[in-house]
Design a protein around this motif. Structure first.
Motif, PDB file in Angstrom:
ATOM      1  N   GLY A   1       0.779  -1.223   0.000  1.00  0.00           N
ATOM      2  CA  GLY A   1       0.000   0.000   0.000  1.00  0.00           C
ATOM      3  C   GLY A   1       0.814   1.278   0.000  1.00  0.00           C
ATOM      4  N   TRP A   2       2.097   1.189  -0.337  1.00  0.00           N
ATOM      5  CA  TRP A   2       2.963   2.363  -0.344  1.00  0.00           C
ATOM      6  C   TRP A   2       2.544   3.275  -1.499  1.00  0.00           C
ATOM      7  CZ3 TRP A   2       6.340   3.645   3.394  1.00  0.00           C
ATOM      8  CH2 TRP A   2       7.239   4.695   3.145  1.00  0.00           C
ATOM      9  N   ARG A   3       2.139   4.474  -1.183  1.00  0.00           N
ATOM     10  CA  ARG A   3       1.643   5.392  -2.207  1.00  0.00           C
ATOM     11  C   ARG A   3       2.796   6.099  -2.910  1.00  0.00           C
ATOM     12  NH1 ARG A   3      -1.824   9.241   1.424  1.00  0.00           N
ATOM     13  NH2 ARG A   3       0.233   9.190   2.428  1.00  0.00           N
ATOM     14  N   ARG A   4       2.515   6.592  -4.101  1.00  0.00           N
ATOM     15  CA  ARG A   4       3.510   7.425  -4.790  1.00  0.00           C
ATOM     16  C   ARG A   4       3.862   8.624  -3.937  1.00  0.00           C
ATOM     17  NH1 ARG A   4       1.674   9.787  -9.744  1.00  0.00           N
ATOM     18  NH2 ARG A   4      -0.425   9.709  -8.858  1.00  0.00           N
ATOM     19  N   ALA A   5       2.846   9.160  -3.263  1.00  0.00           N
ATOM     20  CA  ALA A   5       3.053  10.358  -2.447  1.00  0.00           C
ATOM     21  C   ALA A   5       3.905  10.085  -1.216  1.00  0.00           C
ATOM     22  CB  ALA A   5       1.699  10.922  -2.020  1.00  0.00           C
ATOM     23  N   ASP A   6       4.114   8.811  -0.864  1.00  0.00           N
ATOM     24  CA  ASP A   6       4.895   8.495   0.332  1.00  0.00           C
ATOM     25  C   ASP A   6       6.395   8.615   0.098  1.00  0.00           C
ATOM     26  OD1 ASP A   6       2.621   7.955   1.866  1.00  0.00           O
ATOM     27  OD2 ASP A   6       2.546   5.878   1.191  1.00  0.00           O
ATOM     28  N   GLY A   7       6.808   8.790  -1.140  1.00  0.00           N
ATOM     29  CA  GLY A   7       8.217   9.028  -1.430  1.00  0.00           C
ATOM     30  C   GLY A   7       9.026   7.756  -1.571  1.00  0.00           C
ATOM     31  N   ALA A   8      10.296   7.866  -1.213  1.00  0.00           N
ATOM     32  CA  ALA A   8      11.242   6.778  -1.453  1.00  0.00           C
ATOM     33  C   ALA A   8      11.342   5.839  -0.258  1.00  0.00           C
ATOM     34  CB  ALA A   8      12.618   7.350  -1.784  1.00  0.00           C
TER      35      ALA A   8
END
Length: 760
Positions: A494-501
């Motif tokens: 569930g790691w979002r694009r907005a969550d970064g690296a």
């Protein structure tokens, strides 16, 4: 009275959703109709406001166990006519929404065991809660004419059940009985007459080898307690060491294996995967089932035929994929008769066609969760959700890699990761891969906007992806192998694009790196769009190229030469037997000149080398992972981990040097330390070193999560130790579960990378 149009989205095909809606409507006094329309179920409903609200709430809260309601939209509509009916399916685009094949439910199991029941001992008993689905679908929507049951006309009794809303077979598309459904027969030389199941069981008890046609293909079966039968099967199938899967009922399984509550739930789950379970001491199984292993692959019977055959045989049975070595599993009758000639003594056949080949799924419980190792029958083609900010992603076709190949098709924030398709270095598997590509894209009406491929230009899947892009005028997005592994772990968690690296640890055999060299043990810093390597295992030359992946003594020589020096290797008495008769001088010359000796930072080859040193691997492996599996099985106890040296970054790249590990390992061998302790110290040392390198990368870049993936992380001891070290440092591990950590998950990672690069 008010009227509404209700649209339900999600997994609503082949799960008894329309019969459920019908019964719910009658219970709540709702009038109208329900029908399939592609991915959707459309309901025209009428009733009081309170009744409509209760109806809409129950559609999600009380849906059938196999359904997954992902969306429900309501809008005003005219009040429908009195009564409620299931209307014919309408037109609509189907993307991802077919349920997998489902293991026999308790009600059907009870029915086939009841002498008074109409389906007593009937091998094709099913209902809306169980039975074949994906393996029989030839088109969508999921209705009987679009399945391989189309050729079986329902008898009056089955038709009455199919039409009765109160019956559990109401609109069960594969409904059948002895009067009108598929039938069994036994064929082959000297096969006894009478009931085919009883006769087949007699042959198995007599030590014979049988081909058994199942849901997604044929199995080869034999008596799992008979050393002679297992040895015969191995000799005929040319499978000297690779473990064989065993099928056993619950009581048999309890007698054979240690089973935790979580593992018992997995065995009883409708997906019914092969589950890796620890063997009990003295278990009544032939030792040749899984030579040198502490675990076996065990699965529960998942069709009525399996239940009947196990009961008649009265013992656990080997159930391994029916194929010649490295070839795809046979799933068509004539192909099975040809390809299995000389391997099996008889065939237990049936006349229900199989629409597509489906290998059994494989899983194991590790690091607190069930981890899928091979996605197949029972799991595919359930869609996987993408992180929430992928909802507007363009549709992607991702081609996967060369080994353990699988395809991935995306539709917005959902991804369909295909079933296991095999290793594409085998010509027959490559042909099957292309057939599966045509099948999946047609069945799910997929129209990609971009094609994602592995960075390696010579992979058959990559070449095919480029050809598809050129033919259709589509952009092709190459994705580095280990970036795809990391992206798959990120997306599943569930790691979002907005969550970064995130930081990432990729441990596998080999994958082409950004610099054109072979990678296989890396620490990365990556988001979905890009990836950068910040640490690696010290590379070694792989003398002979691909031969080094098959002969563990080759990477052992390279590692020892680098760690100890050639003079020390040549004079060590413990190594004389390891390299006796080997062309050591020739290989060293190749490594010195860089002639067919590419340098690689491969965790897989490190495992092979340690296994070879400890005498756990043959000179030539008979299957991929043989050495690493033996090393994991040998690991025992909790000794101090072996040391690896983390060199500071040079030009932005740190290096994890295993030379200290080799020096301590050689000293332990000279001292006669138990092999199990040395194997355990190796595992824990590698986990500690890579967790430390990832923690350094996370701290340097202000990150708080670490993705873990690559086929080496299917090793439960290594995974659990790495996760423990990361958590102790306050980092969040992102570990694959439903997506295989091996190359079977590559396409999923490629798809999210390609989608992210095409999004604003």
């Amino acid at each position: 009275m008010e009227g509404e149009e209700i649209v339900v989205t999600g997994i609503v095909q082949g799960v008894g959703f329309r019969p459920f809606v019908y019964r719910l409507a009658h219970r709540l006094g709702i009038c109208g109709e329900v029908r399939n329309a592609g991915d959707l179920v459309e309901i025209h409903a009428g009733g009081t406001r309170a009744a409509l609200d209760a109806f809409a709430q129950a559609l999600g809260a009380q849906a059938p166990v196999l359904a997954r309601v992902e969306g429900l939209a309501r809008r005003p509509a005219p009040v429908p006519a009195p009564g409620f009916r299931i209307a014919p399916s309408g037109a609509g685009t189907v993307s991802v929404g077919v349920v997998p094949d489902v293991a026999t439910c308790p009600a059907c199991r009870a029915e086939i065991a009841d002498p008074k029941a109409r389906r007593y001992r009937y091998a094709f008993t099913n209902c809306t809660d169980c039975g074949p689905r994906f393996s029989i679908v030839t088109g969508l929507p999921y209705d009987r004419p679009a399945t391989t049951m189309a050729g079986f006309s329902m008898c009056p009794a089955c038709r009455a059940e199919y039409d009765d809303p109160a019956d559990r077979r109401f609109h069960a598309q594969p409904i059948a009985c002895p009067e009108c459904g598929p039938r069994l027969w036994l064929e082959g030389a000297d096969t006894p007459g009478g009931d085919p199941v009883t006769a087949a069981a007699a042959l198995l008890r007599d030590g014979r080898i049988l081909a058994v046609k199942g849901i997604g293909g044929f199995h080869i079966a034999c008596d799992a307690t008979s050393p002679a039968a297992v040895a015969t099967l191995r000799a005929r199938k040319q499978r000297p060491a690779k473990p064989l899967a065993v099928m056993a009922g619950s009581a048999m399984a309890e007698a054979l294996c240690h089973i935790s509550p979580e593992e018992a739930a997995a065995l009883a789950h409708p997906s019914a995967p092969i589950l890796l379970l620890p063997l009990k001491a003295g278990a009544d199984l032939a030792p040749g089932i899984a030579p040198g292993q502490r675990h076996i692959g065990l699965m529960a019977p998942y069709t009525p035929l399996h239940h009947l055959l196990l009961a008649a045989a009265g013992r656990p049975l080997v159930m391994t994929s029916a194929n010649r070595s490295s070839a795809p599993q046979a799933f068509r009758d004539d192909d099975a008769r040809t390809s299995l000639a000389g391997i099996v003594d008889a065939f237990l056949m049936h006349d229900r066609p199989i629409a597509r080949r489906l290998d059994d799924s494989v899983a194991r419980h590790a690091a607190g969760a069930l981890r899928v190792m091979r996605r197949g029958r029972g799991l595919a083609p359930l869609p996987l959700p993408l992180p929430e900010d992928f909802a507007d992603a363009p549709p992607v076709l991702a081609m996967g890699g060369e080994l353990k190949s699988a395809l991935c098709l995306t539709h917005g924030a959902r991804a369909l990761l295909s079933h296991h398709l095999g290793d594409l270095d085998e010509p027959a598997t490559g042909d099957a891969f292309e057939a599966a590509l045509a099948d999946c894209t047609a069945l799910f009406s997929h129209r990609p906007a971009v094609v994602a491929v592995d960075l390696h230009p010579d992979y058959r899947a990559s070449r095919l992806g480029h050809a598809i892009g050129a033919a259709r005028g589509l952009p092709v997005e190459p994705v580095q192998h280990h970036h795809a592994h990391m992206a798959a772990a990120m997306a599943e968690n569930g790691w979002r694009r907005a969550d970064g690296a995130v930081a990432g640890i990729a441990l596998d055999g080999l994958g082409l790196g950004d610099d054109g060299t072979a990678w296989g043990a890396e620490v990365l810093v990556c988001d979905y769009r890009q990836s950068r390597r910040v640490a690696r295992l010290s590379p070694i030359p792989l003398a002979g190229g691909d031969a080094a992946s098959r002969e563990p003594w080759r990477p052992l020589l390279a590692h020892l030469d680098r760690a100890l020096g050639r003079a020390a290797v040549d004079t060590d008495p413990h190594l004389a037997a390891r390299f006796a008769g080997k062309p050591v001088a020739t290989l060293r010359a190749m490594m010195d000149k860089g002639l067919n000796a590419p340098r690689a930072s491969s965790a897989g080859r490190l495992f092979d080398a340690v296994a070879a040193l400890l005498g756990l691997a043959p000179d030539r492996l008979s299957h991929e992972g043989e050495a690493a599996m033996a090393l994991e099985a040998a690991a025992d106890g909790t000794p101090a981990p072996y040391p690896l040296l983390l060199h500071p970054p040079q030009d932005g790249l740190a290096e994890i040097d295993p030379a200290p590990l080799w020096r301590v390992l050689m000293a332990d061998m000279a001292a006669g330390r138990p092999r199990g302790a040395m194997a355990a110290a190796f595992h824990d040392g590698l986990a500690c070193a890579f967790a430390a390198a990832a923690a350094d990368a996370a701290q340097a870049h202000g990150l708080h999560a670490v993705a873990l993936s690559g086929g080496v992380f299917q090793n439960a001891r290594l995974l659990e130790a790495t996760v423990e070290h990361l958590r102790a440092r306050g980092l969040r591990p992102l570990v694959p579960a439903q997506v295989p950590a091996n190359d079977g998950g590559l396409a999923f990672g490629q798809a999210v990378v390609a989608a992210a690069r095409r999004m604003a």
